[in-house]
Write a protein that holds these residues in place. Sequence first.
Motif, PDB file in Angstrom:
ATOM      1  N   SER B 272       0.876  -1.172  -0.050  1.00 50.47           N
ATOM      2  CA  SER B 272       0.126   0.245  -0.006  1.00 50.47           C
ATOM      3  C   SER B 272       0.868   1.380   0.030  1.00 50.47           C
ATOM      4  N   LEU B 273       2.021   1.254   0.504  1.00 52.24           N
ATOM      5  CA  LEU B 273       2.932   2.490   0.953  1.00 52.24           C
ATOM      6  C   LEU B 273       3.839   2.752  -0.615  1.00 52.24           C
ATOM      7  N   LYS B 274       3.995   1.726  -1.316  1.00 55.63           N
ATOM      8  CA  LYS B 274       5.075   2.042  -2.298  1.00 55.63           C
ATOM      9  C   LYS B 274       4.397   2.798  -3.517  1.00 55.63           C
ATOM     10  N   ASN B 275       3.198   2.780  -3.660  1.00 52.09           N
ATOM     11  CA  ASN B 275       2.432   3.677  -4.658  1.00 52.09           C
ATOM     12  C   ASN B 275       2.266   5.042  -4.129  1.00 52.09           C
ATOM     13  N   GLN B 276       2.426   5.235  -3.059  1.00 45.46           N
ATOM     14  CA  GLN B 276       2.078   6.720  -2.230  1.00 45.46           C
ATOM     15  C   GLN B 276       2.793   7.662  -3.108  1.00 45.46           C
ATOM     16  N   GLU B 277       2.293   8.876  -3.101  1.00 46.13           N
ATOM     17  CA  GLU B 277       3.025  10.004  -3.850  1.00 46.13           C
ATOM     18  C   GLU B 277       4.579  10.064  -3.296  1.00 46.13           C
ATOM     19  N   PHE B 278       4.550  10.076  -1.977  1.00 42.72           N
ATOM     20  CA  PHE B 278       5.885  10.428  -1.426  1.00 42.72           C
ATOM     21  C   PHE B 278       7.066   9.557  -1.911  1.00 42.72           C
ATOM     22  N   VAL B 279       6.712   8.298  -2.053  1.00 41.20           N
ATOM     23  CA  VAL B 279       7.633   7.163  -2.464  1.00 41.20           C
ATOM     24  C   VAL B 279       7.925   7.423  -3.896  1.00 41.20           C
ATOM     25  N   LEU B 280       6.692   7.616  -4.636  1.00 37.80           N
ATOM     26  CA  LEU B 280       6.930   8.098  -6.002  1.00 37.80           C
ATOM     27  C   LEU B 280       8.216   9.143  -6.251  1.00 37.80           C
ATOM     28  N   ALA B 281       7.595  10.202  -5.330  1.00 40.80           N
ATOM     29  CA  ALA B 281       8.506  11.527  -5.380  1.00 40.80           C
ATOM     30  C   ALA B 281      10.088  11.118  -4.957  1.00 40.80           C
ATOM     31  N   ALA B 282      10.066  10.102  -4.199  1.00 38.16           N
ATOM     32  CA  ALA B 282      11.550   9.670  -3.864  1.00 38.16           C
ATOM     33  C   ALA B 282      12.318   9.222  -5.039  1.00 38.16           C
ATOM     34  N   ARG B 283      11.412   8.502  -5.795  1.00 39.69           N
ATOM     35  CA  ARG B 283      11.957   7.815  -7.025  1.00 39.69           C
ATOM     36  C   ARG B 283      12.372   8.919  -8.125  1.00 39.69           C
ATOM     37  N   THR B 289      17.430   2.579  -3.856  1.00 38.22           N
ATOM     38  CA  THR B 289      16.290   1.774  -3.152  1.00 38.22           C
ATOM     39  C   THR B 289      16.564   1.581  -1.750  1.00 38.22           C
ATOM     40  N   LYS B 290      17.696   1.461  -1.247  1.00 38.58           N
ATOM     41  CA  LYS B 290      18.091   1.562   0.063  1.00 38.58           C
ATOM     42  C   LYS B 290      17.374   2.788   0.769  1.00 38.58           C
ATOM     43  N   THR B 291      17.654   3.956   0.266  1.00 39.80           N
ATOM     44  CA  THR B 291      17.161   5.175   0.971  1.00 39.80           C
ATOM     45  C   THR B 291      15.503   4.863   1.044  1.00 39.80           C
ATOM     46  N   ILE B 292      14.965   4.584  -0.138  1.00 41.73           N
ATOM     47  CA  ILE B 292      13.649   4.395  -0.107  1.00 41.73           C
ATOM     48  C   ILE B 292      12.927   3.585   0.710  1.00 41.73           C
ATOM     49  N   LEU B 293      13.744   2.242   1.011  1.00 45.08           N
ATOM     50  CA  LEU B 293      13.175   1.284   2.224  1.00 45.08           C
ATOM     51  C   LEU B 293      13.205   1.789   3.406  1.00 45.08           C
ATOM     52  N   LEU B 294      14.755   2.441   3.757  1.00 45.22           N
ATOM     53  CA  LEU B 294      15.076   2.808   5.068  1.00 45.22           C
ATOM     54  C   LEU B 294      14.376   3.971   5.331  1.00 45.22           C
ATOM     55  N   ASN B 295      14.248   4.871   4.724  1.00 44.33           N
ATOM     56  CA  ASN B 295      13.814   6.110   4.963  1.00 44.33           C
ATOM     57  C   ASN B 295      12.190   6.337   4.822  1.00 44.33           C
ATOM     58  N   HIS B 296      11.723   5.857   3.878  1.00 40.89           N
ATOM     59  CA  HIS B 296      10.314   6.069   3.284  1.00 40.89           C
ATOM     60  C   HIS B 296       9.405   4.889   3.918  1.00 40.89           C
ATOM     61  N   LEU B 297       9.937   3.653   3.388  1.00 37.90           N
ATOM     62  CA  LEU B 297       8.760   2.472   3.534  1.00 37.90           C
ATOM     63  C   LEU B 297       8.766   2.064   4.821  1.00 37.90           C
ATOM     64  N   ILE B 298       9.967   1.601   5.523  1.00 31.74           N
ATOM     65  CA  ILE B 298       9.795   1.094   6.841  1.00 31.74           C
ATOM     66  C   ILE B 298       9.393   1.863   7.848  1.00 31.74           C
ATOM     67  N   PRO B 299       9.954   3.179   7.972  1.00 32.77           N
ATOM     68  CA  PRO B 299       9.354   4.282   8.862  1.00 32.77           C
ATOM     69  C   PRO B 299       7.767   4.082   8.894  1.00 32.77           C
ATOM     70  N   ASN B 300       7.250   4.129   7.733  1.00 34.69           N
ATOM     71  CA  ASN B 300       5.819   4.565   7.774  1.00 34.69           C
ATOM     72  C   ASN B 300       5.125   3.265   7.861  1.00 34.69           C
ATOM     73  N   ALA B 301       6.016   2.277   7.948  1.00 38.60           N
ATOM     74  CA  ALA B 301       5.090   0.919   8.130  1.00 38.60           C
ATOM     75  C   ALA B 301       5.494   0.394   9.738  1.00 38.60           C
ATOM     76  N   MET B 302       6.053   1.272  10.445  1.00 33.64           N
ATOM     77  CA  MET B 302       6.417   1.058  11.663  1.00 33.64           C
ATOM     78  C   MET B 302       5.360   0.666  12.621  1.00 33.64           C
ATOM     79  N   GLY B 303       4.141   1.298  12.615  1.00 27.04           N
ATOM     80  CA  GLY B 303       3.234   0.997  13.379  1.00 27.04           C
ATOM     81  C   GLY B 303       2.709  -0.202  13.307  1.00 27.04           C
ATOM     82  N   PRO B 304       2.149  -0.925  12.317  1.00 30.56           N
ATOM     83  CA  PRO B 304       1.766  -2.422  12.280  1.00 30.56           C
ATOM     84  C   PRO B 304       2.896  -3.219  12.857  1.00 30.56           C
ATOM     85  N   ILE B 305       4.100  -2.806  12.412  1.00 28.04           N
ATOM     86  CA  ILE B 305       5.335  -3.715  12.554  1.00 28.04           C
ATOM     87  C   ILE B 305       5.402  -3.811  14.300  1.00 28.04           C
ATOM     88  N   LEU B 306       5.464  -2.683  14.740  1.00 26.87           N
ATOM     89  CA  LEU B 306       5.585  -2.583  16.415  1.00 26.87           C
ATOM     90  C   LEU B 306       4.376  -3.368  17.111  1.00 26.87           C
TER      91      LEU B 306
END
Lengths: 323, 386
Positions: B272-283, B289-306
């Motif tokens: 659900s996150l990878k097609n959000q505009e802020f991820v597209l913006a990062a691209r 890819t590392k920055t996108i995963l570590l700075n954008h995707l995982i921090p935003n997925a942290m809630g459900p992960i925790l």
Amino acid sequence: MNRQPPVLQVEGLTKHFPVSGHKVVHAVDDVSFSVSRGKTLGLVGESGCGKSSCARTIIRIYEPTAGRILLDGEEISTLNQKQLLPYRKKMQMIFQDPYASLNARMTVHDIIAEPLRAHRVCSSRQEENEMVSDMLARVGLNKEHANRYAHEFSGGQRQRVGIARALILKPELVICDEPISALDVSIQAQVVNMLRHFQEELALTYLFIAHDLSMVRYVSDDVGVMYLGQLVEKCEADEIYRHPLHPYTVGLLSSIPVPNPRMAKAREKSGLEGDLPSPIDPPAGCRFHTRCPYATEQCRQEMPQLKEASSGHFVACHRIFNR
Amino acid sequence: MTEHTKWERVSGNEEEAERIYRKSRSFLGDVWFRFRHKPTALCGFILVLILLVFCLAGPFFTPYTYSEQNNKMASIPPLLTVYPGPEEGSYLYITQGMKLIEVDNEGNLVRQLKKKKDDNAQKRTSFVWDDDTLVYLDYSRLPNTVLDKEGNRIEVSQKKWNHTYLLGTDQLGRDILTRLMYGTRISLMVAFIAALVNMVIGIAYGGISGYLGGRTDTIMMRIVDIISTIPLTLYVILIKMCLDDGLLSIIIALSSVYWVDMARVVRGEMLSLKNQEFVLAARTIGSSTKTILLNHLIPNAMGPILVTVTMLIPSAIFMEAFMSFIGIGIAPPMASLGTMCNDATETLRTNPYQLFLPALVICVIMFAFNFVGDGLRDALDPKLKK
């Protein structure tokens, strides 16, 4: 003077998305246009006509199915993401939704500095700070805003952050994907004026996507009208408002509200009827024939080509050329 | 004049009006703010802290070790039923093994009396108090009791809290409190390490699967489906059987299996996150890819992960206790809440406290982590923001 190649040239750009059942969505079909330096091309059309897909294919978020994209005369449609990196510096994008386009977990400083870091522009932290605060000042935000999170800002302020992010690398081409449609009217004017100001200052070239025709007229030098993935009319901005040729353009223009009710009443009623056909299975012949009041047998069978009707005014309609 | 008092021009310029006075609250600060305003979550959090102090600092304050056995003091409950002894301020406690233990006024266990003679006819046993005094234990009828100097049964008993072993001892004479501390320590350690390993594997697996999408995603998720069709408990037991006894193997067994839920959660978030505009913006910016995963995707997925991690901890604790309970977990004499429960089942009727105490601790741990997980889920949901 015209020796210089256009900043952006698109030739026969096509983007098809595969969907289940071996069908494809014809999002963008054989679109060609070019934008010269310092100019703005407005791209208009109703929702779902492929404007955003076109923009995203040009900036290579989507892989083009066919066609060529030339940035400063250099082909970029076949490069892989790594080879593309230096070209990314030259083209940036401003997104539609200022809420979705900023990462909620990053401060404004980090958001604006991300392009700098991706391209290793700054050698020191201090240089980065200076560039970011300079950019913040130029988009009308103050320095203290840098350490705040995006959710603390209003829509207009967020869009300014988005613009700052797009412009910090001093790109040549900026693709504005409906940058104002999510903002309210008073903010729209501010943002558009800011974009115009930057265009003059930095000699930017814009590809401006919108569905608000009056705003497009205000910002654009040229206008392209898209319908169901195809470019159906293209000419100078004023010309298209004065002499629209394609029946779809005429329909679009008649949908602009007129402030004076007497004039509105007097105006010919030629609003568009019906819905956009499915891009999975676009109609044969002219794609607009299902909604066109002038559709003939030829329209149903033969696809019209984009041809010059008068100087600098291109249109794809059999009716115009058969007259 | 009146107009002037009612309507006054506000001084100050535009810049002043644009200024933001509210202190900036980071995302984590925001989460903490919402978390501590939920009583159950805060209660669970405090319980977790107490448990941590209990199992980490506790063993420094106890004179016993988890393995030290004292057969003379086996199966002594925390609440003693005592009878007055021959001297003032001394009391006698009758063990289940028909022995007498001297208890002082504070409830300290002083010594076990030496048995002198068993009189089967009169159904009484004599014990040596000191050189010239004997005390008698009468078992002619229930309840067993002690005889006073005149040889009459003392029917009046007193209750005294065991001061030497606060929570009593098990059937081998080991201090239950100390063993609970070590058991909690083991359980929490197993749970935390397993949860951490699961988190890392789950994020990596789910992240790659979700971010790459397409065929890679299909294949990776079918593997997860296959793993999860067989009950996880079975895997854990099988893996455990192949490895040696001990803490490490139990951690390996738990962490090699439980990541499937985490992988699914992370994959869903990525999709659900990878097609959000802020991820597209990062691209479009050209971030790696590392920055996108570590700075954008995982921090935003942290809630459900925790939330998944905090929910995973109690299930890992329960799994460890369960394996120890059926005898394939922690090897004796090491204490674990599961082994303690297991040891206690044999003497459940006579010494129920030996089962209930570790079971209670398991319950408290589960409660605490479930509350924390629940609170985190609410706190991390930005839609509930006030």
